[in-house]
Structures are given as C-alpha cells and as structure tokens.
Design a protein around this motif. Structure first.
Motif, PDB file in Angstrom:
ATOM      1  N   TYR A  79       0.821  -1.205   0.000  1.00 46.28           N
ATOM      2  CA  TYR A  79       0.000   0.000   0.000  1.00 46.28           C
ATOM      3  C   TYR A  79       0.862   1.265   0.000  1.00 46.28           C
ATOM      4  CZ  TYR A  79      -3.432   3.489   1.464  1.00 46.28           C
ATOM      5  OH  TYR A  79      -4.233   4.604   1.539  1.00 46.28           O
ATOM      6  N   GLN A  80       1.891   1.284   0.825  1.00 40.32           N
ATOM      7  CA  GLN A  80       2.738   2.473   0.896  1.00 40.32           C
ATOM      8  C   GLN A  80       3.463   2.710  -0.429  1.00 40.32           C
ATOM      9  OE1 GLN A  80       2.324   4.403   3.463  1.00 40.32           O
ATOM     10  NE2 GLN A  80       1.083   2.834   4.469  1.00 40.32           N
ATOM     11  N   ARG A  81       3.800   1.630  -1.125  1.00 41.69           N
ATOM     12  CA  ARG A  81       4.534   1.770  -2.386  1.00 41.69           C
ATOM     13  C   ARG A  81       3.665   2.357  -3.488  1.00 41.69           C
ATOM     14  NH1 ARG A  81       7.585  -3.334  -5.039  1.00 41.69           N
ATOM     15  NH2 ARG A  81       8.721  -3.114  -3.074  1.00 41.69           N
ATOM     16  N   TYR A  82       2.392   1.955  -3.542  1.00 40.16           N
ATOM     17  CA  TYR A  82       1.571   2.310  -4.700  1.00 40.16           C
ATOM     18  C   TYR A  82       0.401   3.254  -4.410  1.00 40.16           C
ATOM     19  CZ  TYR A  82       3.990  -1.532  -7.092  1.00 40.16           C
ATOM     20  OH  TYR A  82       4.940  -2.346  -7.654  1.00 40.16           O
ATOM     21  N   LYS A  83       0.206   3.660  -3.174  1.00 40.86           N
ATOM     22  CA  LYS A  83      -0.976   4.465  -2.838  1.00 40.86           C
ATOM     23  C   LYS A  83      -1.010   5.808  -3.559  1.00 40.86           C
ATOM     24  CE  LYS A  83       0.927   6.660   1.329  1.00 40.86           C
ATOM     25  NZ  LYS A  83       0.724   6.891   2.775  1.00 40.86           N
ATOM     26  N   ASP A  84       0.147   6.346  -3.899  1.00 39.56           N
ATOM     27  CA  ASP A  84       0.191   7.629  -4.612  1.00 39.56           C
ATOM     28  C   ASP A  84       0.215   7.459  -6.124  1.00 39.56           C
ATOM     29  OD1 ASP A  84       0.238   9.069  -2.206  1.00 39.56           O
ATOM     30  OD2 ASP A  84       2.417   8.903  -2.055  1.00 39.56           O
ATOM     31  N   ASN A  85       0.096   6.211  -6.575  1.00 32.58           N
ATOM     32  CA  ASN A  85       0.124   5.922  -8.010  1.00 32.58           C
ATOM     33  C   ASN A  85      -1.186   5.350  -8.525  1.00 32.58           C
ATOM     34  OD1 ASN A  85       3.215   5.109  -6.966  1.00 32.58           O
ATOM     35  ND2 ASN A  85       3.128   6.464  -8.730  1.00 32.58           N
ATOM     36  N   GLY A  86      -2.256   5.519  -7.734  1.00 32.67           N
ATOM     37  CA  GLY A  86      -3.562   5.063  -8.210  1.00 32.67           C
ATOM     38  C   GLY A  86      -4.064   3.779  -7.594  1.00 32.67           C
ATOM     39  N   LEU A  87      -3.495   3.370  -6.452  1.00 35.96           N
ATOM     40  CA  LEU A  87      -3.952   2.140  -5.794  1.00 35.96           C
ATOM     41  C   LEU A  87      -4.853   2.463  -4.602  1.00 35.96           C
ATOM     42  CD1 LEU A  87      -3.737  -0.994  -5.416  1.00 35.96           C
ATOM     43  CD2 LEU A  87      -1.894  -0.520  -3.787  1.00 35.96           C
ATOM     44  N   VAL A 166       0.354  -8.253 -11.281  1.00 38.95           N
ATOM     45  CA  VAL A 166      -0.914  -7.817 -11.862  1.00 38.95           C
ATOM     46  C   VAL A 166      -1.193  -6.365 -11.484  1.00 38.95           C
ATOM     47  CG1 VAL A 166      -3.422  -8.116 -11.790  1.00 38.95           C
ATOM     48  CG2 VAL A 166      -1.933 -10.112 -12.023  1.00 38.95           C
ATOM     49  N   ILE A 167      -1.015  -6.039 -10.208  1.00 35.37           N
ATOM     50  CA  ILE A 167      -1.238  -4.662  -9.742  1.00 35.37           C
ATOM     51  C   ILE A 167      -0.340  -3.686 -10.479  1.00 35.37           C
ATOM     52  CG2 ILE A 167      -0.995  -3.111  -7.766  1.00 35.37           C
ATOM     53  CD1 ILE A 167      -1.802  -5.517  -5.994  1.00 35.37           C
ATOM     54  N   ARG A 168       0.910  -4.021 -10.574  1.00 33.71           N
ATOM     55  CA  ARG A 168       1.868  -3.145 -11.258  1.00 33.71           C
ATOM     56  C   ARG A 168       1.492  -2.949 -12.718  1.00 33.71           C
ATOM     57  NH1 ARG A 168       7.119  -6.079 -12.427  1.00 33.71           N
ATOM     58  NH2 ARG A 168       5.743  -6.813 -14.071  1.00 33.71           N
ATOM     59  N   ASP A 169       1.148  -4.049 -13.400  1.00 35.92           N
ATOM     60  CA  ASP A 169       0.793  -3.947 -14.821  1.00 35.92           C
ATOM     61  C   ASP A 169      -0.470  -3.116 -15.023  1.00 35.92           C
ATOM     62  OD1 ASP A 169       2.983  -5.453 -15.428  1.00 35.92           O
ATOM     63  OD2 ASP A 169       1.882  -7.311 -15.838  1.00 35.92           O
ATOM     64  N   LEU A 170      -1.424  -3.262 -14.121  1.00 41.71           N
ATOM     65  CA  LEU A 170      -2.647  -2.465 -14.216  1.00 41.71           C
ATOM     66  C   LEU A 170      -2.360  -0.984 -14.002  1.00 41.71           C
ATOM     67  CD1 LEU A 170      -5.144  -4.755 -12.272  1.00 41.71           C
ATOM     68  CD2 LEU A 170      -5.278  -4.171 -14.702  1.00 41.71           C
ATOM     69  N   LEU A 171      -1.533  -0.666 -13.027  1.00 43.67           N
ATOM     70  CA  LEU A 171      -1.203   0.733 -12.759  1.00 43.67           C
ATOM     71  C   LEU A 171      -0.451   1.369 -13.923  1.00 43.67           C
ATOM     72  CD1 LEU A 171      -0.125   0.472  -9.004  1.00 43.67           C
ATOM     73  CD2 LEU A 171      -2.184   1.587  -9.890  1.00 43.67           C
ATOM     74  N   ASN A 329      10.671  -0.733 -13.519  1.00 47.43           N
ATOM     75  CA  ASN A 329       9.828   0.284 -14.137  1.00 47.43           C
ATOM     76  C   ASN A 329       9.743   1.501 -13.226  1.00 47.43           C
ATOM     77  OD1 ASN A 329       7.412   0.015 -12.273  1.00 47.43           O
ATOM     78  ND2 ASN A 329       7.608  -2.087 -13.032  1.00 47.43           N
ATOM     79  N   VAL A 330       9.045   2.524 -13.686  1.00 49.31           N
ATOM     80  CA  VAL A 330       8.986   3.783 -12.955  1.00 49.31           C
ATOM     81  C   VAL A 330       8.317   3.643 -11.587  1.00 49.31           C
ATOM     82  CG1 VAL A 330       6.777   4.464 -13.991  1.00 49.31           C
ATOM     83  CG2 VAL A 330       8.363   6.229 -13.181  1.00 49.31           C
ATOM     84  N   LEU A 331       7.421   2.666 -11.423  1.00 46.01           N
ATOM     85  CA  LEU A 331       6.745   2.483 -10.142  1.00 46.01           C
ATOM     86  C   LEU A 331       7.614   1.793  -9.102  1.00 46.01           C
ATOM     87  CD1 LEU A 331       3.145   1.357 -11.187  1.00 46.01           C
ATOM     88  CD2 LEU A 331       3.904   3.640 -10.511  1.00 46.01           C
ATOM     89  N   ASP A 332       8.488   0.914  -9.558  1.00 42.13           N
ATOM     90  CA  ASP A 332       9.241   0.080  -8.627  1.00 42.13           C
ATOM     91  C   ASP A 332      10.705   0.460  -8.460  1.00 42.13           C
ATOM     92  OD1 ASP A 332       7.016  -1.484  -8.084  1.00 42.13           O
ATOM     93  OD2 ASP A 332       7.421  -2.854  -9.740  1.00 42.13           O
ATOM     94  N   ILE A 333      11.184   1.406  -9.233  1.00 43.12           N
ATOM     95  CA  ILE A 333      12.614   1.687  -9.195  1.00 43.12           C
ATOM     96  C   ILE A 333      13.054   2.253  -7.846  1.00 43.12           C
ATOM     97  CG2 ILE A 333      12.438   4.032 -10.163  1.00 43.12           C
ATOM     98  CD1 ILE A 333      15.042   3.261 -11.767  1.00 43.12           C
ATOM     99  N   ASP A 334      12.222   3.054  -7.206  1.00 39.99           N
ATOM    100  CA  ASP A 334      12.600   3.605  -5.904  1.00 39.99           C
ATOM    101  C   ASP A 334      12.772   2.496  -4.868  1.00 39.99           C
ATOM    102  OD1 ASP A 334      12.627   6.184  -6.852  1.00 39.99           O
ATOM    103  OD2 ASP A 334      10.625   6.689  -6.134  1.00 39.99           O
ATOM    104  N   SER A 335      11.858   1.535  -4.882  1.00 36.19           N
ATOM    105  CA  SER A 335      11.954   0.414  -3.952  1.00 36.19           C
ATOM    106  C   SER A 335      13.202  -0.414  -4.236  1.00 36.19           C
ATOM    107  CB  SER A 335      10.711  -0.468  -4.064  1.00 36.19           C
ATOM    108  OG  SER A 335      10.822  -1.612  -3.242  1.00 36.19           O
ATOM    109  N   ALA A 336      13.494  -0.624  -5.522  1.00 37.51           N
ATOM    110  CA  ALA A 336      14.689  -1.395  -5.892  1.00 37.51           C
ATOM    111  C   ALA A 336      15.956  -0.669  -5.440  1.00 37.51           C
ATOM    112  CB  ALA A 336      14.711  -1.617  -7.403  1.00 37.51           C
ATOM    113  N   LYS A 337      15.941   0.639  -5.573  1.00 37.47           N
ATOM    114  CA  LYS A 337      17.102   1.432  -5.143  1.00 37.47           C
ATOM    115  C   LYS A 337      17.261   1.394  -3.623  1.00 37.47           C
ATOM    116  CE  LYS A 337      17.328   4.744  -8.981  1.00 37.47           C
ATOM    117  NZ  LYS A 337      17.143   6.164  -9.375  1.00 37.47           N
TER     118      LYS A 337
END
Length: 356
Positions: A79-87, A166-171, A329-337
């Motif tokens: 939730y914290q990762r994607y809440k500002d991206n439309g989740l 699935v969530i990432r691909d949908l976003l 991708n742009v949604l997950d790169i911060d977490s990967a970093k």
C-alpha cells in the motif's frame, strides 16, 4: 485436523477446509458491490465511485487468522509503495467465527503504523460471500484485484508473487488480457487437482496430497501454493527433509529455464519457520540458475539478491540488486534502489566492524 492446521499456518493459508464450491465469480466479471458497515481505519471509501480509474485491492482477513496477521507487513509495504500511483487498498473483515467489531478495533489500534492502510468491518458478511465464497475459495487470507474499469482482474492468496505483478501492470496500463486468459486456462486445468487435494487433506492422505500438488506443478510450475504445499507436506507431515530435498532438486532440473519458478523455490528454501528445515544450499542453486535465464526480470533479480544476502554473500546481493534497478519500471525503481542502498550499507558496516 491438528496436522493440517500446522501445514496451512506454515504456508500462509487459513487452517480451514471446506467442500469445493462451484465458482460463480470469475476474472473479467464486474466487481460486486462492496458492503461495509464500519470503517475502522481510514476514511470511508465508495469503491463503485472512487474506484473508477483506480486499481482496487480488497484483502479479506481476520484477527483469528494467523497467516493473515503474518501478511500485514507485506500488505502495508504494498500500500505504501503504490498508494500515490492510483492504488486503493481495503482490508475487510467481518463477524465470522464470533469476531466482534470492538475486538478488531483494538487489534488495529495496537498495530499502529504497522497497519497503515484502510480497514473495514462488514457485519453482514455479504462482501465475503460475494468475493470469497462466490469465487469457490477455501479460506483466508484472500485478495481480489479490481481493474480501472471496475472488473475483476485477479484473485488469490496475497502472498502469491503474481498479485504484485498484476497490480503493477494495471497501474502502468500494461495489463495483458490475453496473457491472463492463458493463465486462467491453466487455472481451470488444475482445478480438479485442487478439489481432490481438498478431500485428500480432509482424510489425512498426505502422499496423495503431494502427488496432486506435483500434478499442479506439472501443468503450471509457477503455482506458488502448490510449491509451498509440497514443501510443507514433506517437512511437517511426512517428516522427511531428505525427500523434500530430492523433490526440489528434480524441480530445479525440470524448470532450469523458468526464472520465475526458480526464484520462487529459492526464496521458499529460506522461508520455512523452523531454521533447521531451511536449505540454503538449494536456495543458492536455484537462484544461480534463475540469474542466468531471467537477468532482465526485476522481480527475479530482487529475489536472487535477497537469497544471496540471507546466506551472507553481500557482494552478489549488490550485483543482482543493481540488475533489478536497471530493469525496474517507474513504479518500482525507488523500492529497488532502497534495497540496493540497504545492501551497500550493510557491506560498508561489515567491512568496518570490529570484533572484540
């Protein structure tokens, strides 16, 4: 039934078996109404209205469900990762098994920021009936993903890696319905095996259970539940780590070109509750193979890096986490970093640590 309870707790499923239910709710169907009688945390959400153009995740849980409690940190991170991206994410529980609203309120309050996402209570149990019972699901925890158009995109155990994908691909608007149709065909193909598994587990026929989970994996080698059931049954019921190891080695050989399967089984080898049951050598073998065939898959590379970190090879963890960053991708790169920074910090501390 004490044994099956232990297995289900080990693999992250609720310790309840029910008779197979004919599934009325399917992927692609319009999402049923979300009925909520009380909002315990977060502002009230009208899913039908506010969910338009958003990706909605409904997670069904309960305070009496140990595996549900185990999922809280992962749910919070999602939730914290994607809440500002439309989740939009809502954890829904109800009055089943005598659970009271006050009991849930106290539990959520005790969790504090560790459970920092919307939580709702449905005293009517209608939402559970619409989304869980109607899907023919055995129990909780159970998650449902609703796409931006308000249709069911996916449902299953929230610990399954596929849910995040699935969530990432949908976003990202990269969701591929054709691919999901193929996966649904696989799911339909293995459904009879799971029905037979249900009955075999009720009777305590563990060898048959293992035979059935292996059949599922022959059809779909990325079926995480089948993978986890197989390992747990060998270890907890048949008391044979040696047989489990033999099976894992054969699984690695059969799936040596499937990076996703290899990463899953590698991670699983280090995730068993009892440390004495963990198999670090098999975990490393699995991720060594995965790193060769899926170097452009950020999720696989992250899993590879985590296995290396857990066995103490920080240099390899950094190496493969860098690959995860490059492929993210742009949604997950911060977490990967963030993971990469953590590994690098650990290496720095390791090199400067003094032993008294």
């Amino acid at each position: 039934m004490r044994g099956i309870k232990r297995i289900l707790l080990t693999i992250g499923l609720v310790a309840v078996f029910v008779a197979p239910v004919s599934a009325a709710l399917k992927v692609g169907d319009p999402a049923p109404p979300v009925m909520v009688t009380d909002w315990i945390k977060g502002k009230p959400i009208d899913v039908a209205k506010e969910g338009k153009g958003k990706v909605v995740v409904l997670e069904f849980w309960a305070t009496w469900c140990g595996p549900c409690i185990q999922m809280i940190p992962e749910t919070n991170a999602l939730y914290q990762r994607y809440k500002d991206n439309g989740l939009i994410l809502i954890a829904i529980t109800d009055s089943s098994q005598g659970q009271m609203l006050k009991q849930v309120q106290n539990f959520v309050a005790q969790q504090g920021n560790a459970m920092d996402y919307p939580v709702a209570f449905d005293n009517t149990q209608r939402t559970y009936a619409s989304y869980v019972v109607s899907a023919g699901v055995m129990g909780i925890p159970h998650s449902v993903v609703i796409d931006k158009k308000g249709n069911i995109a996916w449902f299953g155990h929230p610990g399954t890696p596929k849910m995040k994908r699935v969530i990432r691909d949908l976003l990202l608007d990269q969701y591929d319905p054709a691919k999901e149709e193929r996966l649904l065909a696989l799911q339909k193909k293995v459904e009879p095996y799971w029905n037979d598994f249900n009955e075999a587990a009720r009777l305590g026929d563990w060898n048959k259970c293992i035979s059935l989970t292996k059949s599922v994996l022959e059809v779909n080698p990325t079926d995480f539940d089948a993978m986890r059931f197989t390992v747990a049954l060998y270890v907890d019921e048949l008391k044979s780590v040696d047989d489990m190891r033999k099976w894992v080695k054969s699984f690695l050989e059969k799936n040596k070109n499937n990076g996703e399967s290899l990463a899953m089984i590698g991670s699983l080898m280090l995730a068993m509750p009892n440390m004495t049951d963990r198999q670090p050598d098999l975990a490393v073998q699995a991720v060594q193979l995965a790193s060769k065939v899926a170097s452009a898959d950020p999720e696989v590379m992250t899993a590879v890096a985590q296995v290396y970190f857990q066995v103490g090879d920080i240099d390899s963890a950094i190496k493969y986490q860098k690959k995860a960053v490059e492929a993210s991708n742009v949604l997950d790169i911060d977490s990967a970093k963030e993971s990469l920074k953590f590994f690098e910090t650990c290496k720095s501390l390791h090199s400067t640590a003094k032993v008294d």
